[in-house]
Enzyme design. Structure first.
Site, mmCIF file in Angstrom:
data_model
loop_
_atom_site.group_PDB
_atom_site.id
_atom_site.type_symbol
_atom_site.label_atom_id
_atom_site.label_comp_id
_atom_site.label_asym_id
_atom_site.label_seq_id
_atom_site.Cartn_x
_atom_site.Cartn_y
_atom_site.Cartn_z
ATOM 1 N N GLY A 36 59.335 19.287 42.664
ATOM 2 C CA GLY A 36 60.745 19.641 42.794
ATOM 3 C C GLY A 36 61.460 18.664 43.711
ATOM 4 N N ALA A 74 55.161 26.183 38.677
ATOM 5 C CA ALA A 74 54.023 26.027 37.756
ATOM 6 C C ALA A 74 54.012 24.600 37.246
ATOM 7 C CB ALA A 74 54.158 26.990 36.576
ATOM 8 N N THR A 116 56.266 30.984 28.087
ATOM 9 C CA THR A 116 56.528 29.835 27.225
ATOM 10 C C THR A 116 56.168 30.104 25.771
ATOM 11 O OG1 THR A 116 55.768 27.586 26.730
ATOM 12 C CG2 THR A 116 54.247 28.967 27.930
ATOM 13 N N TYR A 140 47.671 24.818 29.020
ATOM 14 C CA TYR A 140 48.951 25.279 29.576
ATOM 15 C C TYR A 140 49.321 26.639 28.991
ATOM 16 C CZ TYR A 140 53.997 25.711 30.060
ATOM 17 O OH TYR A 140 55.255 26.193 30.307
ATOM 18 N N LYS A 144 49.535 30.553 30.927
ATOM 19 C CA LYS A 144 50.717 31.432 30.904
ATOM 20 C C LYS A 144 50.391 32.756 30.225
ATOM 21 C CE LYS A 144 53.813 28.957 33.050
ATOM 22 N NZ LYS A 144 54.590 29.467 34.181
ATOM 23 N N ASN A 169 62.607 25.074 24.113
ATOM 24 C CA ASN A 169 62.721 23.789 24.819
ATOM 25 C C ASN A 169 63.936 23.743 25.732
ATOM 26 O OD1 ASN A 169 60.807 23.270 22.607
ATOM 27 N ND2 ASN A 169 60.875 21.191 23.414
ATOM 28 N N HIS A 188 59.744 14.357 28.389
ATOM 29 C CA HIS A 188 60.534 15.151 27.452
ATOM 30 C C HIS A 188 61.481 14.293 26.619
ATOM 31 C CE1 HIS A 188 59.322 18.194 30.537
ATOM 32 N NE2 HIS A 188 58.950 18.777 29.418
ATOM 33 N N PHE A 207 56.912 10.823 17.886
ATOM 34 C CA PHE A 207 55.493 11.186 17.785
ATOM 35 C C PHE A 207 55.197 11.834 16.434
ATOM 36 C CE2 PHE A 207 55.553 11.686 22.690
ATOM 37 C CZ PHE A 207 55.348 10.327 22.849
HETATM 38 N N1 UDP Z 1 58.722 13.694 21.336
HETATM 39 C C1 UDP Z 1 58.747 12.443 20.728
HETATM 40 N N2 UDP Z 1 58.787 11.330 21.539
HETATM 41 C C2 UDP Z 1 58.808 11.405 22.911
HETATM 42 C C3 UDP Z 1 58.795 12.701 23.512
HETATM 43 C C4 UDP Z 1 58.747 13.815 22.690
HETATM 44 O O1 UDP Z 1 58.734 12.331 19.507
HETATM 45 O O2 UDP Z 1 58.829 10.364 23.572
HETATM 46 C C5 UDP Z 1 58.693 14.898 20.485
HETATM 47 C C6 UDP Z 1 57.509 15.794 20.726
HETATM 48 O O3 UDP Z 1 56.415 15.376 19.940
HETATM 49 C C7 UDP Z 1 58.053 17.159 20.310
HETATM 50 C C8 UDP Z 1 59.528 17.071 20.675
HETATM 51 O O4 UDP Z 1 59.819 15.680 20.806
HETATM 52 O O5 UDP Z 1 57.948 17.322 18.925
HETATM 53 C C9 UDP Z 1 59.865 17.765 21.987
HETATM 54 O O6 UDP Z 1 58.958 17.317 22.968
HETATM 55 P P1 UDP Z 1 59.144 17.604 24.513
HETATM 56 O O7 UDP Z 1 58.051 16.884 25.225
HETATM 57 O O8 UDP Z 1 60.543 17.291 24.912
HETATM 58 O O9 UDP Z 1 58.984 19.184 24.654
HETATM 59 P P2 UDP Z 1 57.763 20.145 24.255
HETATM 60 O O10 UDP Z 1 57.999 20.486 22.796
HETATM 61 O O11 UDP Z 1 56.481 19.428 24.506
HETATM 62 O O12 UDP Z 1 57.945 21.317 25.142
#
Ligand code: UDP
Length: 327
Positions: A36, A74, A116, A140, A144, A169, A188, A207
């Site tokens: 934080g 957390a 979550t 994770y 939770k 999200n 994120h 991704f």
């Molecule tokens: N994502 C992506 N490229 C990045 C970061 C995230 O394509 O550099 C995708 C990730 O695979 C997911 C979505 O964006 O499908 C949201 O990911 P984030 O990590 O923001 O949140 P999460 O879903 O893990 O809570």
């Protein structure tokens, strides 16, 4: 109410602190500042300490005569939880149990707990209701879920009133741009894409584009952090002894990774190069909330439903604070 907010210097916690204060509550933040930011909290409201220190927590609860706890502290990164599960079980499970013990000792019987969508794993039905089977696919999510079960048992046995709020999200920032998301390293999607717009990263990697979704990229339900904070305050105000609220917090609208990047291009006016990479392990194809239960029970309506509006608030924050809080 006198409310102790653990993890109140973090992203969602700091927004909740604002909302609690605006609603007239007397707020104290308990945070070890590990992830934080001191600057995210009013200085005269911050208590720096470790949740693992049961005596210290109990003393704070007693001396501040705390009525209820909001527990945000957390770790919350899926990938990290796979690589370092010990960190997650220690922080998310052990420290939460310690907090619950301190609360019992001090006679504090209400808690709003950050849960979550990761507790659902790969859902069988979209949108996801609270009745969906909870079968996490990463540590994770398990940590939770374990705590949700503990809260249920404590509620039955000790009369604890709790709300387990299952976020989708979290995204966005206060519209003024003085409070927002600052993670190191950032993982994120929206902050990463906006860092590309700011010239801090050359590109964003998508991704995977071979998911069973219309454009092949993952779909998520992005819910504004102020809407989350609002729901927390409403849940807290509805909690009584023995209450057991398990509520999804999302907008009910999903956006694909490509749609989010497009929204960022529209809002920022920048080209934002994107390339396609491998899937990230542990990513379900689609997570969209049915949050009608939260809407009905809490009289809560998310104000932000359009992704452009959410991104716009995040963009204001990132432009004002290109290096986050700067600590
Ligand atoms: N994502 C992506 N490229 C990045 C970061 C995230 O394509 O550099 C995708 C990730 O695979 C997911 C979505 O964006 O499908 C949201 O990911 P984030 O990590 O923001 O949140 P999460 O879903 O893990 O809570």
């Amino acid at each position: 109410m006198r409310v102790l907010v653990t993890g109140g210097a973090g992203y969602i916690g700091s927004h909740a602190v604002r909302w609690l204060s605006s609603a007239g509550h007397d707020v104290w933040v308990f945070d070890n500042l590990g992830r934080g930011h001191r600057q995210a909290v009013p200085p005269d409201r911050l208590i720096v300490g470790e949740l693992a220190d049961r005596a210290a927590v109990e003393q704070v609860l007693r001396t501040r005569r705390v009525d209820a706890v909001m527990h945000f502290a957390a770790f919350a990164l899926v990938g990290e939880s796979v690589a370092e599960p010990a960190l997650y079980y220690a922080n998310n499970v052990l420290c939460t149990l310690t907090l619950l013990d301190a609360m019992r000792a001090a006679g504090v019987s209400r808690i709003v707990f950050s849960s979550t969508t990761a507790t659902y794993g790969v859902p069988q039905t979209i949108p996801i209701t609270e009745e969906e089977r909870q079968a996490p696919i990463n540590p994770y999510g398990f940590t939770k879920l374990v705590m949700e079960r503990a809260l249920e048992d404590y509620s039955h046995a000790y009369g604890l009133g709790y709300a387990a709020l299952r976020y989708f999200n979290a995204a966005g920032a206060t519209p003024s741009g003085d409070l927002g998301e600052d993670h190191d390293p950032e993982t994120h999607l929206i902050p990463i894409v906006l860092q590309v717009a700011l010239g801090q990263r050359p590109q964003v990697t998508i991704f995977g584009d071979d998911y069973p979704t219309p454009d092949g990229t993952c779909i998520r339900d992005y819910v504004h952090v102020d809407d989350l904070a609002d729901a927390h305050v409403k849940a807290l105000e509805r909690l009584g002894p023995g209450s057991q609220f398990k509520l999804n917090l999302g907008t009910g609208r999903g956006y694909s990774v490509r749609e989010v990047i497009e929204a960022c291009r529209r809002v920022t006016g920048h080209a934002i190069p994107a390339t396609v990479g491998d899937r990230r392990p542990g990513d379900p194809p689609e997570l969209v909330a049915d949050s009608r239960r939260a809407q009905a029970m809490l009289h809560w309506t998310p104000r932000y439903t359009a992704i452009d509006d959410i991104v716009r608030t995040a963009w204001t924050w990132h432009r004002k604070h290109p290096h986050g809080f700067g600590d």
